[in-house]
Structures are given as C-alpha cells and as structure tokens.
Design a protein around this motif. Structure first.
Motif, mmCIF file in Angstrom:
data_model
loop_
_atom_site.group_PDB
_atom_site.id
_atom_site.type_symbol
_atom_site.label_atom_id
_atom_site.label_comp_id
_atom_site.label_asym_id
_atom_site.label_seq_id
_atom_site.Cartn_x
_atom_site.Cartn_y
_atom_site.Cartn_z
ATOM 1 N N ASN A 178 0.823 -1.210 0.000
ATOM 2 C CA ASN A 178 0.000 0.000 0.000
ATOM 3 C C ASN A 178 0.861 1.266 0.000
ATOM 4 N N ILE A 179 1.847 1.274 -0.886
ATOM 5 C CA ILE A 179 2.656 2.482 -1.068
ATOM 6 C C ILE A 179 1.819 3.477 -1.877
ATOM 7 N N PRO A 180 1.540 4.650 -1.329
ATOM 8 C CA PRO A 180 0.690 5.609 -2.032
ATOM 9 C C PRO A 180 1.265 6.023 -3.381
ATOM 10 N N GLY A 181 0.379 6.275 -4.331
ATOM 11 C CA GLY A 181 0.816 6.685 -5.657
ATOM 12 C C GLY A 181 1.435 8.064 -5.695
ATOM 13 N N ASP A 182 1.251 8.831 -4.616
ATOM 14 C CA ASP A 182 1.845 10.173 -4.544
ATOM 15 C C ASP A 182 2.985 10.237 -3.525
ATOM 16 N N PHE A 183 3.500 9.068 -3.154
ATOM 17 C CA PHE A 183 4.587 9.010 -2.167
ATOM 18 C C PHE A 183 5.759 9.882 -2.577
ATOM 19 N N ALA A 184 6.268 9.666 -3.779
ATOM 20 C CA ALA A 184 7.463 10.376 -4.224
ATOM 21 C C ALA A 184 7.223 11.880 -4.347
ATOM 22 N N VAL A 185 6.123 12.267 -4.975
ATOM 23 C CA VAL A 185 5.894 13.697 -5.207
ATOM 24 C C VAL A 185 5.643 14.431 -3.899
ATOM 25 N N ALA B 269 7.750 9.654 5.952
ATOM 26 C CA ALA B 269 6.315 9.398 5.876
ATOM 27 C C ALA B 269 5.735 9.173 7.265
ATOM 28 N N LYS B 270 4.491 9.643 7.427
ATOM 29 C CA LYS B 270 3.785 9.475 8.691
ATOM 30 C C LYS B 270 2.330 9.131 8.407
ATOM 31 N N THR B 271 1.798 8.142 9.114
ATOM 32 C CA THR B 271 0.398 7.745 8.946
ATOM 33 C C THR B 271 -0.292 7.780 10.302
ATOM 34 N N ASN B 272 -1.552 7.380 10.325
ATOM 35 C CA ASN B 272 -2.279 7.335 11.593
ATOM 36 C C ASN B 272 -1.685 6.308 12.559
ATOM 37 N N LEU B 273 -0.843 5.408 12.050
ATOM 38 C CA LEU B 273 -0.179 4.414 12.896
ATOM 39 C C LEU B 273 1.150 4.917 13.452
ATOM 40 N N GLY B 274 1.588 6.086 12.979
ATOM 41 C CA GLY B 274 2.838 6.648 13.475
ATOM 42 C C GLY B 274 3.843 6.940 12.373
ATOM 43 N N TYR C 284 8.095 15.817 8.357
ATOM 44 C CA TYR C 284 7.228 14.655 8.236
ATOM 45 C C TYR C 284 6.150 14.919 7.187
ATOM 46 N N VAL C 285 5.790 13.867 6.462
ATOM 47 C CA VAL C 285 4.789 13.977 5.403
ATOM 48 C C VAL C 285 3.630 13.065 5.755
ATOM 49 N N ASN C 286 2.451 13.647 5.948
ATOM 50 C CA ASN C 286 1.288 12.871 6.368
ATOM 51 C C ASN C 286 0.614 12.166 5.192
ATOM 52 N N PHE C 287 0.293 10.907 5.418
ATOM 53 C CA PHE C 287 -0.465 10.120 4.441
ATOM 54 C C PHE C 287 -1.737 9.559 5.087
ATOM 55 N N ASP C 288 -2.315 10.341 6.000
ATOM 56 C CA ASP C 288 -3.535 9.901 6.682
ATOM 57 C C ASP C 288 -4.731 9.829 5.753
ATOM 58 N N ASP C 289 -4.649 10.490 4.587
ATOM 59 C CA ASP C 289 -5.770 10.465 3.655
ATOM 60 C C ASP C 289 -5.911 9.112 2.969
ATOM 61 N N HIS C 290 -5.017 8.170 3.286
ATOM 62 C CA HIS C 290 -5.088 6.829 2.704
ATOM 63 C C HIS C 290 -5.602 5.820 3.727
ATOM 64 N N ASP C 291 -6.401 6.292 4.698
ATOM 65 C CA ASP C 291 -6.828 5.442 5.813
ATOM 66 C C ASP C 291 -7.643 4.229 5.391
ATOM 67 N N GLU C 292 -8.363 4.298 4.275
ATOM 68 C CA GLU C 292 -9.223 3.188 3.868
ATOM 69 C C GLU C 292 -8.432 1.884 3.774
ATOM 70 N N LYS C 293 -7.214 1.995 3.314
ATOM 71 C CA LYS C 293 -6.282 0.868 3.312
ATOM 72 C C LYS C 293 -4.965 1.413 3.829
ATOM 73 N N THR C 294 -4.517 0.929 4.937
ATOM 74 C CA THR C 294 -3.393 1.539 5.643
ATOM 75 C C THR C 294 -2.152 1.670 4.762
#
Length: 217
Positions: free
Chosen positions: A124-131, A147-152, A190-200
């Motif tokens: 589940n590497i986001p498609g916008d990870f690099a940019v 990278a930072k998610t809701n899990l830390g 830190y770069v938040n990727f919390d908008d990808h919560d549907e699939k961690t």
C-alpha cells in the motif's frame, strides 16, 4: 577507523555539495531495501514471498517505478532472481548490520540528488509518495522527509537529499545503526499520508499473520 578512511568520508561530503549544484533537481532514485534477515518470517526472504501472484519485491516495484526515474535494489541473497527484474541489484557490503548499511551499499548507484527509500515488505505504497515526500523536502529545505500515517512515523519510508546521504555515510562510521537515531541528526520534516486510511498506507508485513490480513491498494 583509520584517519584516511575518515578523510575519504569528509571528502565525499564536500564532493556532494558540488554535485547538488549541478544535478537536475527533479530526478529521483528509489532504493528498495531487500536485505533483511526476516527473523519473524522464519528466515524466509520476504522479497520473494508471493502475495496475489506476485512477489513482494514486484509489488514494491509496481508501486514505485512510475513515481521515480531510477530504482536500485539493495539485497544480500537470491541475487540472481532479483537481477531478472530489470534493475540494478547491489549486494550489501556490510551484512547483518541493518537497513542503513543497505542504503549505503546501494548509494554507489545513485546519481541523482533526490533519493526515495522504501523496504520491500511494505504494501500500500501511495501513488503520490514520491511527489509528496520530495516536494516537502524541497519546500522545507530539509535533508529528509519521513512518511507518517495514523499508525505513526514510518522511519524506513522517506525522501532524502544527497547531502543527507553523505551524512549517513559519516554517521555509520561513527557506529550508528538505528534508523531513527540517524534521522534525528538531520534537518527533518514529516509527510502525512492519513488520507489513505481506507487501506493503511505503508503497511508492513513482518509475520505470517500480517500476510493473512493484508489488503493491497
């Protein structure tokens, strides 16, 4: 460590400064880490574990290759198979000393001033990870964007400048092996990727149980 060795490291650092001034800022190399011991998987090479008819390393490549200009794989076993994937494979020169050693070994194939790092056992590497990561790196004038998610904080999923890479080489010679310890010494964001919560996002597959509960984007 010998005085000559430290001199070489410092020389490399100043050489990096010159490279930063001449390299195109939009080029990105991704280092995929595939050299872990996989102790929680019973020693199985996680890069070769099959999930939905593809190995984990293939899933990583599929997720990342359209986001970057180059990919380098850092590994220490099953090199023949990994070489069939079509990307440079660099054998870890400091075996069993953690992911920082793998990054340093792969750095011999990095000729861009922006570097993306991700381990092969992350799905589940986001498609916008690099940019998102590199844009944050440049905007904040940081050396590393993690990278930072809701899990830390996802310490092994980050964007790095060439200057940060040179810092890693120096820090490694000083005995640092823990990823978070090295990162603390850099100017970081830190770069938040919390908008990808549907699939961690950046879900890590460490155990057989993780494989059973996986959910790919």
């Amino acid at each position: 460590m010998s005085t000559l060795y430290f001199l070489l490291i410092y020389t490399s650092y100043f050489y990096a400064q010159e490279m930063l001034r001449t390299m195109p800022p939009t080029k990105i190399t991704c280092i995929i880490l595939a050299g872990g011991l996989s102790t929680r998987m019973g020693g199985r090479n996680k890069a070769l574990i099959s999930v939905e008819d593809k190995t984990l390393i293939e899933h990583s490549i599929d997720a990342i290759q359209h986001q970057v200009d180059h990919i380098v794989i850092s590994a220490n076993r099953n090199l023949s198979y990994l070489e069939t994937l079509g990307f440079p494979v660099v054998e870890d020169q400091n075996r069993n000393q953690g992911p920082l050693a793998g990054i340093i070994s792969a750095a011999t194939h990095v000729d861009t001033n922006l570097i993306l790092v991700s381990p092969c056992d992350v799905i589940n590497i986001p498609g916008d990870f690099a940019v998102k990561a590199t844009s944050s790196l440049i905007k904040t004038k940081s050396e590393i964007a993690i990278a930072k998610t809701n899990l830390g904080v996802q310490h092994l999923n980050f964007a790095l400048t060439l200057e940060g890479l040179m810092n890693l080489k120096l820090t490694f010679t000083q005995g640092v092996r823990k990823v978070s310890e090295w990162q603390q010494g850099l100017k970081q964001t830190y770069v938040n990727f919390d908008d990808h919560d549907e699939k961690t996002a950046f879900a890590n597959l460490n155990t057989p149980e993780d494989l059973e509960g996986h959910n790919l984007f």
